[in-house]
Design a protein around this motif. Sequence first.
Motif, PDB file in Angstrom:
ATOM      1  N   UNK A   1       0.851  -1.196   0.000  1.00 35.17           N
ATOM      2  CA  UNK A   1       0.000   0.000   0.000  1.00 35.17           C
ATOM      3  C   UNK A   1       0.893   1.256   0.000  1.00 35.17           C
ATOM      4  N   UNK A   2       1.937   1.232   0.827  1.00 31.81           N
ATOM      5  CA  UNK A   2       2.885   2.365   0.884  1.00 31.81           C
ATOM      6  C   UNK A   2       3.552   2.557  -0.472  1.00 31.81           C
ATOM      7  N   UNK A   3       3.930   1.451  -1.111  1.00 31.90           N
ATOM      8  CA  UNK A   3       4.584   1.535  -2.436  1.00 31.90           C
ATOM      9  C   UNK A   3       3.639   2.208  -3.432  1.00 31.90           C
ATOM     10  N   UNK A   4       2.358   1.897  -3.332  1.00 34.31           N
ATOM     11  CA  UNK A   4       1.363   2.501  -4.243  1.00 34.31           C
ATOM     12  C   UNK A   4       1.260   4.004  -4.002  1.00 34.31           C
ATOM     13  N   UNK A   5       1.344   4.410  -2.732  1.00 35.04           N
ATOM     14  CA  UNK A   5       1.310   5.842  -2.399  1.00 35.04           C
ATOM     15  C   UNK A   5       2.547   6.526  -2.985  1.00 35.04           C
ATOM     16  N   UNK A   6       3.711   5.919  -2.769  1.00 32.51           N
ATOM     17  CA  UNK A   6       4.968   6.540  -3.216  1.00 32.51           C
ATOM     18  C   UNK A   6       5.041   6.568  -4.741  1.00 32.51           C
ATOM     19  N   UNK A   7       4.342   5.653  -5.387  1.00 35.62           N
ATOM     20  CA  UNK A   7       4.354   5.597  -6.857  1.00 35.62           C
ATOM     21  C   UNK A   7       3.365   6.601  -7.443  1.00 35.62           C
TER      22      UNK A   7
ATOM     23  N   UNK B   1       2.350  12.499   2.899  1.00 38.73           N
ATOM     24  CA  UNK B   1       1.236  13.469   2.804  1.00 38.73           C
ATOM     25  C   UNK B   1       1.658  14.854   3.307  1.00 38.73           C
ATOM     26  N   UNK B   2       2.788  14.921   4.014  1.00 35.49           N
ATOM     27  CA  UNK B   2       3.276  16.205   4.525  1.00 35.49           C
ATOM     28  C   UNK B   2       2.503  16.676   5.747  1.00 35.49           C
TER      29      UNK B   2
ATOM     30  N   UNK C   1      -7.246   6.947   7.191  1.00 38.76           N
ATOM     31  CA  UNK C   1      -8.214   7.871   7.815  1.00 38.76           C
ATOM     32  C   UNK C   1      -7.488   8.985   8.585  1.00 38.76           C
ATOM     33  N   UNK C   2      -6.306   8.692   9.073  1.00 36.57           N
ATOM     34  CA  UNK C   2      -5.484   9.694   9.770  1.00 36.57           C
ATOM     35  C   UNK C   2      -5.204  10.867   8.846  1.00 36.57           C
ATOM     36  N   UNK C   3      -4.745  10.559   7.632  1.00 35.34           N
ATOM     37  CA  UNK C   3      -4.430  11.571   6.619  1.00 35.34           C
ATOM     38  C   UNK C   3      -5.711  12.265   6.151  1.00 35.34           C
ATOM     39  N   UNK C   4      -6.769  11.475   5.976  1.00 34.13           N
ATOM     40  CA  UNK C   4      -8.050  12.022   5.501  1.00 34.13           C
ATOM     41  C   UNK C   4      -8.603  13.054   6.497  1.00 34.13           C
TER      42      UNK C   4
ATOM     43  N   UNK D   1       0.626  16.262  -0.808  1.00 32.63           N
ATOM     44  CA  UNK D   1      -0.761  16.421  -1.233  1.00 32.63           C
ATOM     45  C   UNK D   1      -1.601  15.308  -0.615  1.00 32.63           C
ATOM     46  N   UNK D   2      -2.183  15.578   0.577  1.00 30.32           N
ATOM     47  CA  UNK D   2      -2.918  14.526   1.296  1.00 30.32           C
ATOM     48  C   UNK D   2      -4.037  13.872   0.504  1.00 30.32           C
ATOM     49  N   UNK D   3      -4.786  14.668  -0.281  1.00 32.92           N
ATOM     50  CA  UNK D   3      -5.898  14.070  -1.013  1.00 32.92           C
ATOM     51  C   UNK D   3      -5.397  13.097  -2.076  1.00 32.92           C
ATOM     52  N   UNK D   4      -4.188  13.350  -2.616  1.00 26.64           N
ATOM     53  CA  UNK D   4      -3.672  12.406  -3.632  1.00 26.64           C
ATOM     54  C   UNK D   4      -3.228  11.108  -2.949  1.00 26.64           C
ATOM     55  N   UNK D   5      -2.835  11.199  -1.674  1.00 22.86           N
ATOM     56  CA  UNK D   5      -2.467   9.988  -0.906  1.00 22.86           C
ATOM     57  C   UNK D   5      -3.718   9.142  -0.665  1.00 22.86           C
ATOM     58  N   UNK D   6      -4.804   9.810  -0.282  1.00 25.15           N
ATOM     59  CA  UNK D   6      -6.088   9.125  -0.051  1.00 25.15           C
ATOM     60  C   UNK D   6      -6.544   8.435  -1.338  1.00 25.15           C
ATOM     61  N   UNK D   7      -6.441   9.172  -2.440  1.00 27.99           N
ATOM     62  CA  UNK D   7      -6.879   8.665  -3.759  1.00 27.99           C
ATOM     63  C   UNK D   7      -6.031   7.455  -4.174  1.00 27.99           C
ATOM     64  N   UNK D   8      -4.727   7.525  -3.936  1.00 28.16           N
ATOM     65  CA  UNK D   8      -3.825   6.436  -4.338  1.00 28.16           C
ATOM     66  C   UNK D   8      -4.155   5.157  -3.561  1.00 28.16           C
ATOM     67  N   UNK D   9      -4.455   5.302  -2.266  1.00 28.62           N
ATOM     68  CA  UNK D   9      -4.791   4.117  -1.460  1.00 28.62           C
ATOM     69  C   UNK D   9      -6.123   3.533  -1.918  1.00 28.62           C
ATOM     70  N   UNK D  10      -7.119   4.392  -2.150  1.00 24.69           N
ATOM     71  CA  UNK D  10      -8.423   3.893  -2.620  1.00 24.69           C
ATOM     72  C   UNK D  10      -8.287   3.161  -3.954  1.00 24.69           C
TER      73      UNK D  10
END
Length: 214
Positions: A9-15, A106-107, A72-75, A21-30
């Motif tokens: 899941x982390x690899x997908x976020x980093x990719x 997510x910063x 959900x923490x980031x969201x 950009x927190x919303x892009x992190x949420x989107x990448x996980x979804x």
Amino acid sequence: TQTTRPQRMLAAVQKSATRGDPRSVVKAIDQFCRQKEWAMNVGDEKGCILDSVVTEVNPATVLELGTYCAYSTVRIASLLPPDAKLITLEFNPHNAAIARQVIAWAGLGDKIQLVEGPSGDWIPKMKEKFGIETFDLVFLDHWKDRYLPDTKLMEECGLLRKGSVLLADNVICPGTPDYLEYIRNSPRYKSQYFRSHLEYTKVEDGLEKSVFLG
Ligand SMILES: CNc1ncnc2c1ncn2[C@@H]1O[C@H](/C=C/CNC(=O)c2cc(-c3ccc(F)cc3)cc(O)c2O)[C@@H](O)[C@H]1O
Ligand SMILES: [Mg+2]
């Protein structure tokens, strides 16, 4: 050697997500959970309900029970006002390590404090260790049989004030029957059920929002 689901899941976020950009992190996980592997994040459908409650409460202090990979923490943190603080508890060191990296990507490191250890140990220490008097919002998403004991512990430790909001995930699936029975019948809470679906599926699930009346 075999990777774990949190690592993938982390690899997908980093990719796929943009740093900071927190919303892009949420989107990448979804996207990862819809297209590749299911995972127990609150998800986008229940996540929108979570967003509306966070926006309505506009909390200065938030407690999350069960970080997992920090979806959900980031969201939640992405919607908090500037000086707000979110404390999230996670007792699995591997999950905590992944969550820290997702939070960093997510910063949101300055808004989120991830505390490693069991909720039962840390809830009684919130005042002395973090200078928290009360929580404006609590998001319960850890072991489902711990929602009730931890809610009673938060009451006993004086961490809830008139108007504090508890938002509980999975009250239908996997289900938290003893918590629901308590919170819906207690004169000290005003509860509301938000019907939705189990993350990334068509199975019924929902969030229970409960306002502490003092
Ligand atoms: C007890 N005190 C605790 N203190 C600190 N951290 C705790 C913790 N309990 C659990 N945790 C951590 O929270 C996380 C656990 C979350 C438990 N969540 C679930 O079981 C869950 C399970 C499902 C699920 C639903 C249907 C299904 F078929 C399979 C699973 C869906 C969800 O949305 C869920 O939240 C882990 O990272 C764990 O290490
Ligand atoms: Mg959940």
